[in-house]
Design a protein around this motif. Structure first.
Motif, mmCIF file in Angstrom:
data_model
loop_
_atom_site.group_PDB
_atom_site.id
_atom_site.type_symbol
_atom_site.label_atom_id
_atom_site.label_comp_id
_atom_site.label_asym_id
_atom_site.label_seq_id
_atom_site.Cartn_x
_atom_site.Cartn_y
_atom_site.Cartn_z
ATOM 1 N N VAL A 43 0.727 -1.146 -0.164
ATOM 2 C CA VAL A 43 -0.020 -0.032 -0.036
ATOM 3 C C VAL A 43 0.790 1.467 -0.156
ATOM 4 N N SER A 44 2.023 1.182 0.640
ATOM 5 C CA SER A 44 2.871 2.504 0.974
ATOM 6 C C SER A 44 4.391 1.933 1.278
ATOM 7 N N ARG A 45 5.154 2.126 0.125
ATOM 8 C CA ARG A 45 6.366 1.966 0.133
ATOM 9 C C ARG A 45 7.059 2.446 1.345
ATOM 10 N N ARG A 46 6.944 3.925 1.575
ATOM 11 C CA ARG A 46 7.517 4.556 2.605
ATOM 12 C C ARG A 46 6.959 4.285 4.037
ATOM 13 N N PHE A 47 5.802 4.106 4.050
ATOM 14 C CA PHE A 47 4.892 3.991 5.351
ATOM 15 C C PHE A 47 4.380 2.603 5.518
ATOM 16 N N GLY A 48 4.741 1.729 4.788
ATOM 17 C CA GLY A 48 4.149 0.396 5.029
ATOM 18 C C GLY A 48 5.210 -0.739 5.423
ATOM 19 N N ALA A 49 4.647 -1.613 6.180
ATOM 20 C CA ALA A 49 5.770 -2.530 6.619
ATOM 21 C C ALA A 49 6.044 -3.576 5.747
ATOM 22 N N ALA A 50 7.360 -3.816 5.583
ATOM 23 C CA ALA A 50 7.933 -5.024 4.748
ATOM 24 C C ALA A 50 7.424 -6.570 5.377
ATOM 25 N N PRO A 51 7.245 -7.562 4.594
ATOM 26 C CA PRO A 51 6.923 -8.811 5.162
ATOM 27 C C PRO A 51 8.034 -9.191 6.360
ATOM 28 N N GLY A 52 7.382 -9.294 7.390
ATOM 29 C CA GLY A 52 8.056 -9.768 8.676
ATOM 30 C C GLY A 52 8.651 -8.688 9.324
ATOM 31 N N GLU A 53 8.606 -7.562 8.988
ATOM 32 C CA GLU A 53 9.357 -6.278 9.569
ATOM 33 C C GLU A 53 8.673 -6.379 11.122
ATOM 34 N N LEU A 54 7.523 -6.370 11.193
ATOM 35 C CA LEU A 54 6.816 -6.263 12.683
ATOM 36 C C LEU A 54 7.714 -7.203 13.480
ATOM 37 N N LEU A 55 7.529 -8.319 13.145
ATOM 38 C CA LEU A 55 8.107 -9.534 13.783
ATOM 39 C C LEU A 55 9.484 -9.306 14.104
ATOM 40 N N ARG A 56 10.010 -8.942 13.113
ATOM 41 C CA ARG A 56 11.837 -8.710 13.494
ATOM 42 C C ARG A 56 11.949 -7.601 14.455
ATOM 43 N N ALA A 57 10.941 -6.494 14.434
ATOM 44 C CA ALA A 57 11.168 -5.630 15.514
ATOM 45 C C ALA A 57 11.175 -5.966 16.844
ATOM 46 N N TYR A 58 10.238 -7.010 17.013
ATOM 47 C CA TYR A 58 10.111 -7.356 18.374
ATOM 48 C C TYR A 58 10.322 -9.015 18.820
ATOM 49 N N VAL A 59 11.360 -9.234 17.882
ATOM 50 C CA VAL A 59 11.853 -10.763 17.736
ATOM 51 C C VAL A 59 11.933 -11.535 19.224
ATOM 52 N N ASP A 60 12.369 -10.813 19.981
ATOM 53 C CA ASP A 60 12.562 -11.104 21.608
ATOM 54 C C ASP A 60 11.385 -11.056 22.420
ATOM 55 N N TRP A 61 10.265 -10.587 22.034
ATOM 56 C CA TRP A 61 9.063 -10.546 22.661
ATOM 57 C C TRP A 61 8.179 -11.854 22.342
ATOM 58 N N GLU A 62 7.124 -12.024 23.159
ATOM 59 C CA GLU A 62 6.396 -13.037 22.802
ATOM 60 C C GLU A 62 4.909 -12.704 22.015
#
Length: 173
Positions: A135-154
């Motif tokens: 939807v948005s190259r600049r403001f949209g998340a890449a595949p898996g980006e959210l998971l990588r940002a919180y990889v050490d969280w449950e």
């Protein structure tokens, strides 16, 4: 930059009819019955008011005065209290307070991730839903980006749809 951002968001919020995120409603079972919540880029306050109605002590931050005026009116109409904060999230820090829930819907600022990680109390939750890069190259998340940002969280819940990516994670501790 803040004045330009404020003017742009004021224009958008004057014209926009916002609605409560179905993702947030679907994640309600993970939320505590009481505690503190911080709603980042709260817009016109649908989520902040909804959290306050659920019994949370809510602080909500947005750059748009137009959005915050609408949010205040919504909270007053619903008979709930929310601490509304006019603020630019560029470089913003939530301070020393640790939040039981941090909510960030429809807003992705990668520079804010370290502050969000610090803001969530040990054992607390981050609930986020953002656009995808389709939807948005600049403001949209890449595949898996959210998971990588919180990889050490449950990870409690994670969904990706063509237009949105959404995550509920619990901070360790």
């Amino acid at each position: 930059m803040a004045a330009e951002d404020r003017a742009r968001w004021d224009r958008k919020h004057r014209a926009r009819q916002a609605a409560l995120s179905p993702w947030l409603v679907g994640a309600a079972g993970f939320l505590p019955d009481r505690g503190t919540a911080l709603d980042l880029a709260c817009g016109t306050g649908e989520a902040a008011v909804w959290l306050a109605e659920r019994g949370l002590d809510v602080t909500a931050v947005d750059i748009s005065d137009v959005a915050l005026d609408k949010a205040r009116a919504r909270a007053e109409a619903e008979g709930v209290h929310v601490d509304w904060v006019a603020g630019d999230l560029d470089g913003w820090e939530p301070g020393e307070r640790a939040w039981d829930v941090v909510l960030c819907l429809r807003f992705l600022d990668r520079a804010l991730v370290p502050a969000i990680r610090r803001a969530v109390a040990p054992g607390g939750l981050l609930v986020t839903e953002v656009l995808t890069e389709a939807v948005s190259r600049r403001f949209g998340a890449a595949p898996g980006e959210l998971l990588r940002a919180y990889v050490d969280w449950e990870v409690l819940r994670y969904e990706v749809h063509p237009r949105t990516a959404a995550l509920v994670v619990r901070r360790p501790g």
